[in-house]
Design a protein around this motif. Sequence first.
Motif, mmCIF file in Angstrom:
data_model
loop_
_atom_site.group_PDB
_atom_site.id
_atom_site.type_symbol
_atom_site.label_atom_id
_atom_site.label_comp_id
_atom_site.label_asym_id
_atom_site.label_seq_id
_atom_site.Cartn_x
_atom_site.Cartn_y
_atom_site.Cartn_z
ATOM 1 N N MET A 89 -32.426 22.368 40.359
ATOM 2 C CA MET A 89 -34.004 22.317 40.797
ATOM 3 C C MET A 89 -34.586 23.436 40.431
ATOM 4 S SD MET A 89 -33.390 20.625 44.429
ATOM 5 C CE MET A 89 -35.299 20.629 45.085
ATOM 6 N N VAL A 90 -34.154 24.834 40.714
ATOM 7 C CA VAL A 90 -34.988 26.097 40.314
ATOM 8 C C VAL A 90 -35.032 26.108 38.627
ATOM 9 C CG1 VAL A 90 -34.798 28.529 40.222
ATOM 10 C CG2 VAL A 90 -33.944 27.582 42.260
ATOM 11 N N VAL A 91 -34.065 25.999 38.028
ATOM 12 C CA VAL A 91 -34.280 25.848 36.490
ATOM 13 C C VAL A 91 -35.297 24.914 36.292
ATOM 14 C CG1 VAL A 91 -33.179 25.682 34.346
ATOM 15 C CG2 VAL A 91 -32.227 26.802 36.105
ATOM 16 N N SER A 92 -35.423 23.654 36.600
ATOM 17 C CA SER A 92 -36.007 22.744 36.232
ATOM 18 C C SER A 92 -37.655 23.061 36.678
ATOM 19 C CB SER A 92 -35.929 21.246 36.904
ATOM 20 O OG SER A 92 -36.673 20.285 36.709
ATOM 21 N N SER A 93 -37.841 23.630 37.862
ATOM 22 C CA SER A 93 -39.105 24.121 38.206
ATOM 23 C C SER A 93 -39.688 25.170 37.165
ATOM 24 C CB SER A 93 -39.069 24.564 39.522
ATOM 25 O OG SER A 93 -38.754 23.632 40.236
ATOM 26 N N VAL A 94 -38.793 26.131 36.950
ATOM 27 C CA VAL A 94 -39.242 27.258 35.802
ATOM 28 C C VAL A 94 -39.761 26.657 34.578
ATOM 29 C CG1 VAL A 94 -38.541 29.180 34.931
ATOM 30 C CG2 VAL A 94 -37.923 28.995 37.281
ATOM 31 N N LEU A 95 -38.706 25.691 34.044
ATOM 32 C CA LEU A 95 -38.934 25.185 32.591
ATOM 33 C C LEU A 95 -40.544 24.464 32.894
ATOM 34 C CD1 LEU A 95 -35.715 23.922 31.796
ATOM 35 C CD2 LEU A 95 -37.006 25.994 30.858
ATOM 36 N N MET A 96 -40.619 23.745 33.869
ATOM 37 C CA MET A 96 -41.842 22.977 33.962
ATOM 38 C C MET A 96 -43.092 23.801 33.958
ATOM 39 S SD MET A 96 -41.079 19.673 36.568
ATOM 40 C CE MET A 96 -42.508 18.982 36.318
ATOM 41 N N GLY B 262 -43.882 25.040 30.694
ATOM 42 C CA GLY B 262 -44.401 24.062 29.798
ATOM 43 C C GLY B 262 -43.409 23.634 28.846
ATOM 44 N N MET B 263 -42.150 23.760 28.981
ATOM 45 C CA MET B 263 -41.250 23.603 28.342
ATOM 46 C C MET B 263 -40.585 22.249 28.776
ATOM 47 S SD MET B 263 -39.472 27.289 27.718
ATOM 48 C CE MET B 263 -38.362 27.035 26.608
ATOM 49 N N MET B 264 -41.191 21.151 28.458
ATOM 50 C CA MET B 264 -40.908 19.785 29.133
ATOM 51 C C MET B 264 -39.711 19.137 28.164
ATOM 52 S SD MET B 264 -42.853 19.505 31.564
ATOM 53 C CE MET B 264 -44.501 20.159 31.841
ATOM 54 N N MET B 265 -39.752 19.623 26.791
ATOM 55 C CA MET B 265 -38.756 18.793 25.991
ATOM 56 C C MET B 265 -37.383 19.549 25.973
ATOM 57 S SD MET B 265 -40.643 16.779 24.958
ATOM 58 C CE MET B 265 -39.483 15.839 23.717
ATOM 59 N N LEU B 266 -37.239 20.799 26.572
ATOM 60 C CA LEU B 266 -35.924 21.306 26.945
ATOM 61 C C LEU B 266 -35.033 20.897 27.978
ATOM 62 C CD1 LEU B 266 -34.181 23.571 25.637
ATOM 63 C CD2 LEU B 266 -35.141 25.139 27.194
ATOM 64 N N PRO B 267 -33.897 20.269 27.694
ATOM 65 C CA PRO B 267 -33.093 19.859 29.157
ATOM 66 C C PRO B 267 -32.725 20.761 29.753
ATOM 67 C CG PRO B 267 -32.257 18.971 26.674
ATOM 68 C CD PRO B 267 -33.169 19.979 26.414
ATOM 69 N N PRO B 268 -33.223 20.878 31.059
ATOM 70 C CA PRO B 268 -32.840 21.724 32.174
ATOM 71 C C PRO B 268 -31.114 21.838 32.251
ATOM 72 C CG PRO B 268 -34.349 20.121 33.042
ATOM 73 C CD PRO B 268 -33.826 19.641 31.761
ATOM 74 N N VAL B 269 -30.462 20.998 31.981
ATOM 75 C CA VAL B 269 -29.038 21.060 31.920
ATOM 76 C C VAL B 269 -28.386 22.020 31.275
ATOM 77 C CG1 VAL B 269 -26.800 19.894 31.660
ATOM 78 C CG2 VAL B 269 -28.786 18.616 32.697
ATOM 79 N N MET B 270 -28.889 22.356 29.857
ATOM 80 C CA MET B 270 -28.523 23.448 28.906
ATOM 81 C C MET B 270 -28.937 24.710 29.413
ATOM 82 S SD MET B 270 -29.761 21.689 25.243
ATOM 83 C CE MET B 270 -29.178 23.090 24.416
ATOM 84 N N SER C 114 -29.304 25.404 32.895
ATOM 85 C CA SER C 114 -28.503 25.683 34.475
ATOM 86 C C SER C 114 -27.168 25.905 34.075
ATOM 87 C CB SER C 114 -28.968 24.565 35.095
ATOM 88 O OG SER C 114 -28.622 23.460 34.705
ATOM 89 N N LEU C 115 -26.833 25.188 33.182
ATOM 90 C CA LEU C 115 -24.956 25.240 32.999
ATOM 91 C C LEU C 115 -24.500 26.513 32.853
ATOM 92 C CD1 LEU C 115 -22.552 23.731 32.709
ATOM 93 C CD2 LEU C 115 -22.786 23.614 30.137
#
Length: 247
Positions: free
Chosen positions: A201-208, A211-219, A221-222
Motif C-alpha cells: 500500500m505504501v509503495v502504491s501510494s508513493v508511485l501514484m 505520477g508513475m501510474m504505468m510502473l507495477p507496484p509489485v516490482m 515493493s518486492l
Amino acid sequence: MKRYWLLIFAILLMAGEALAQGVTLPNVNIGLQNYSKPDDVVNTIKILVILTVLTLAPAILIMMTGFSRILIVLSFVRQALGTQQMPPNQLLVGLALFLTFFIMAPVFNEVNTRAIQPYLEGSMNQEVAFNEAMAPMRKFMFNQTRDKDLSLFVSMAKMDTPRTRADVPNSVLIPAFIISELKTAFQIGFIIYLPFLVIDMVVSSVLMAMGMMMLPPVMISLPFKIMLFVLVDGWGLLVGSMVRSFG
C-alpha cells in the motif's frame, strides 16, 4: 535419421547377445503357501501390516499430524512475499515434512514404545496395538482441535454428546482436527500477510503521488518485502512460532 536406426539396431544386438550368454536378474514369486510353523504365519502377517501402513502413510501424515498447517503457512509466506515460485514447491514440502517429524517426534516415540515394539515382540495382538498406537495420536489431535469443530461433527454424526474424550470416535475426531488445522493455518496466514500488505500500500501510494501510474507496484515493493523478511530473520521467527503453536 539413419544414425538413430543404427543406434537402435546396435542396442538390440547387444541386448540379444547378453540374453544369449545368460543374465542374472532378481526374481520375485507371489503365491500361496501352507505354513506349518506359527512363527511363519506371524511374520507374514507382520509384512502385510507393514505394507498396509506404508500405503496409508501419506494420508496419516497429512490428516493426523501438523503437516497441513505447516505447509499452508509456508505457502502463505511465499504468496505474501510475491516471489512466485521461490522457494519452489519441493523445498516447501520438504521443509514442512521435516518440521512435522520434529514436532511429532515425541508422539511417534510414544507410539513406538507403547504399540510397535510390543507388537513386534509378540506380547500384544493387533487390535490392542492399534488402540495403543492411536492413544498418543488422539491426545495430540485433541490438543489442537477446537471444541466448536468437535461439536459440529458430533452433531452431524447424530450421536450422543460424549462425556469423555475416550467416547469420541476417530471418525469424528479426525475431520474435526483437520478443520481446526485449516482455520489455524489461515489465521496465521492472515497475520503474516499484514506487514507485506502495508508495504504494498505504501509503495502504491508513493508511485501514484509521483505520477508513475504505468510502473507495477509489485516490482518496487518486492525488494523491500524481501529485505524486511531477511532483516527480521523471518524464517527463524516463522518456524519458531509454528513449532510453539503446537505446544
